[in-house]
Design an enzyme around this catalytic site. Structure first.
Site, PDB file in Angstrom:
ATOM      1  N   CYS A   1      -2.753  -9.454  -7.836  1.00  0.00           N
ATOM      2  CA  CYS A   1      -3.283  -9.961  -6.564  1.00  0.00           C
ATOM      3  C   CYS A   1      -3.438 -11.482  -6.611  1.00  0.00           C
ATOM      4  CB  CYS A   1      -4.634  -9.372  -6.184  1.00  0.00           C
ATOM      5  SG  CYS A   1      -4.606  -7.592  -5.989  1.00  0.00           S
TER       6      CYS A   1
ATOM      7  N   GLY B   1       1.493  -9.928  -5.347  1.00  0.00           N
ATOM      8  CA  GLY B   1       1.158  -8.701  -4.649  1.00  0.00           C
ATOM      9  C   GLY B   1       1.919  -8.593  -3.355  1.00  0.00           C
TER      10      GLY B   1
ATOM     11  N   ASN C   1      -9.714 -11.071  -6.753  1.00  0.00           N
ATOM     12  CA  ASN C   1      -8.603 -10.854  -7.683  1.00  0.00           C
ATOM     13  C   ASN C   1      -9.207 -10.476  -9.026  1.00  0.00           C
ATOM     14  OD1 ASN C   1      -6.396 -13.047  -9.538  1.00  0.00           O
ATOM     15  ND2 ASN C   1      -6.156 -10.891  -9.122  1.00  0.00           N
ATOM     16  N   GLY C   2      -8.775  -9.356  -9.561  1.00  0.00           N
ATOM     17  CA  GLY C   2      -9.297  -8.916 -10.852  1.00  0.00           C
ATOM     18  C   GLY C   2      -9.613  -7.441 -10.808  1.00  0.00           C
TER      19      GLY C   2
ATOM     20  N   TYR D   1       4.319 -12.743 -18.011  1.00  0.00           N
ATOM     21  CA  TYR D   1       5.030 -12.088 -16.919  1.00  0.00           C
ATOM     22  C   TYR D   1       4.574 -12.484 -15.533  1.00  0.00           C
ATOM     23  CZ  TYR D   1       6.108  -8.376 -13.582  1.00  0.00           C
ATOM     24  OH  TYR D   1       6.495  -7.678 -12.471  1.00  0.00           O
TER      25      TYR D   1
END
Ligand code: AMP
Length: 454
Positions: free
Chosen positions: A2, A28, A102-103, A243
């Site tokens: 996200c 996302g 986010n998380g 990544y």
């Protein structure tokens, strides 16, 4: 996974948030949303789909105000309801509030069950709803104190942008697991974003990273207020470099592309291969493959073509569809590969689906030998801090030796970067979050904790 963005003090707040989310689309693709505040009320537009699909000119007539927060959601299988899109908006005692997160909160089930026992009603499965409830239920008078109350009850990884009708609050967990940076807009406004690639698109100047454990408060006519809420214990996520982040982003002062080159060079030292050609798995393995080829002194070719109009292979829920999607996405260039001994480099090996397909594809295209090299250590543990990795049972490295995996994916050999090699490539001065590789769940939770929902 996200992405979040927050814009404050700009006449073009919603548009800037939109461009920032566009730049961070890779984080996302499930749903996206922006809410704005104009001192009187909060306006919200969110839906399933890509940034360019959800927002059009009409929408910006609604999204008025000099403060905007936004979110791109990456979801795991199943929960694809628009209710799960963010920001999450609510009306409560002090007025209106909107939250982008986010998380991943590792204690989300405990917190949720307690809230439900006390009468709370939930609309979604997202841990972000816990945050809104905790703020609403706090008995404190000021929003900032309610936010602090909420922060004392949540555990795990989070970067938050919280908007009231007039202010914006930005918080990063004390480990700083997910990235979050602060930038200055050309019109004098401020921007915070998960990745600095968002700043480049909107012409913002990077100011600094938001500190682990820090809260920033933005208020019209005032300097940014900063408070260290928690003692920082910086553990940035290594997987962002491996990544997840875009190669042009800078996290913790380090450019992501350069880090991937270094990982590739280190991989060449640790797991060399006697080959004619080095090929990347595009796009995720490109930088590491360049580094690997350089390290070996071997030729580098873009011998596999990627179709950019297919989503990421993880998005689909079933194994059959995942297999098909790899073929839809990647295709070999036969004349480059035929008769050659090739090393093919990817950034990570999760279930092994991609690698198996690629080895098969390269052999069918006439490769004499295929040596798979992974520019990351073996993923043996599910990340519970915001990267969507599957359960231990599905992680191929959690269940097989390197030799067994080589056989399973049909490669002539297989090699990984070691954990030490990764840390050396990234720089030893930092204590990285390496949870997928070493199983050190330092921010709470364990392999069985609830997985990523935002
Ligand atoms: P797999 O095919 O299951 O082994 O997954 C490895 C491939 O997925 C690699 O090509 C990675 O670039 C990509 N990948 C790794 N981690 C993730 C993730 N959390 N979400 C989506 N894709 C990923």
């Amino acid at each position: 996974m996200c992405a979040i963005v927050g814009v404050y003090g700009s006449d073009n707040a919603a548009k800037i948030a939109y461009y920032a989310l566009f730049a961070m689309q890779h984080r996302g693709q499930e749903s996206t949303g922006i809410s704005t505040a104009d001192n009187r009320t909060i306006h919200l537009v969110k839906d399933r789909g890509l940034v360019t699909e959800v927002f059009d000119e009409e929408v910006f007539k609604v999204l008025t105000g000099r403060c905007a927060i936004g979110h791109n959601r990456y979801s795991t299988a199943g929960d694809d309801s628009v209710l799960d899109a963010q920001p999450v908006f609510a009306r409560y005692k002090l007025g209106e509030i909107s939250v982008a997160h986010n998380g991943n909160l590792v204690n989300k089930n405990e917190v949720r069950n307690e809230l439900i026992d006390n009468g709370a009603i939930f609309q979604t499965g997202m841990d972000t709803e816990n945050i809104v409830h905790l703020i609403a239920k706090s008995q404190k008078d000021a929003l900032v104190d309610r936010i602090k109350d909420m922060l004392s009850k949540i555990e795990g990884a989070y970067c938050l942008a919280i908007q009231s009708r007039s202010k914006m609050f930005v918080i990063r967990d004390r480990f700083g697991i997910r990235p979050l940076s602060l930038g200055k807009l050309p019109d004098g406004g401020w921007i915070v974003a998960s990745e600095t690639c968002a700043f480049d698109l909107v012409g913002a100047q990077f100011v600094r990273d938001v500190n682990p454990g820090e809260m920033l408060i933005f208020e019209e006519g005032k300097e940014i207020y900063s408070e260290q809420i928690f003692e920082p214990d910086y553990r940035p996520c290594a997987f962002e470099y491996i990544y997840f982040a875009r190669p042009d982003s800078v996290i913790d002062g380090k450019n992501v592309y350069e880090m991937r080159l270094r990982m590739g060079r280190k991989l060449a030292e640790e797991a060399p291969a006697d080959v004619d050609l080095v090929l990347p798995v595009p796009d995720s393995g490109v930088a590491a493959a360049r580094g690997y080829a350089e390290g070996l002194g071997a030729a580098f070719e873009m011998g596999i073509v990627r179709n950019h109009y297919v989503g990421r292979t993880f998005i689909e829920p079933t194994q059959e569809i995942r297999d098909l999607k790899v073929k839809l996405k990647l295709s070999p260039i036969r004349p480059i590969i035929e008769g050659k001994r090739v090393a093919v480099i990817d950034d990570s090996l999760v279930r092994g689906t991609t690698s198996r397909q690629i080895v098969k594809m390269l052999k069918e295209a006439g490769a004499a030998e295929v040596h798979m090299r992974i520019a990351a250590p073996e993923i043996k543990f599910p990340c519970r801090y915001g990267i969507d990795t599957p359960t231990k049972a599905e992680l191929i490295s959690a269940n097989h030796s390197v030799e067994e995996i080589a056989e399973l994916i049909g490669a002539d050999s297989l090699g990984f970067l070691s954990i030490e090699g990764l840390v050396e490539a990234l720089g030893k001065e930092r204590n990285y979050s390496l949870v997928s590789f070493d199983g050190d769940y330092f921010a709470g939770g364990n392999a069985d904790s609830p997985g990523c929902s935002v």
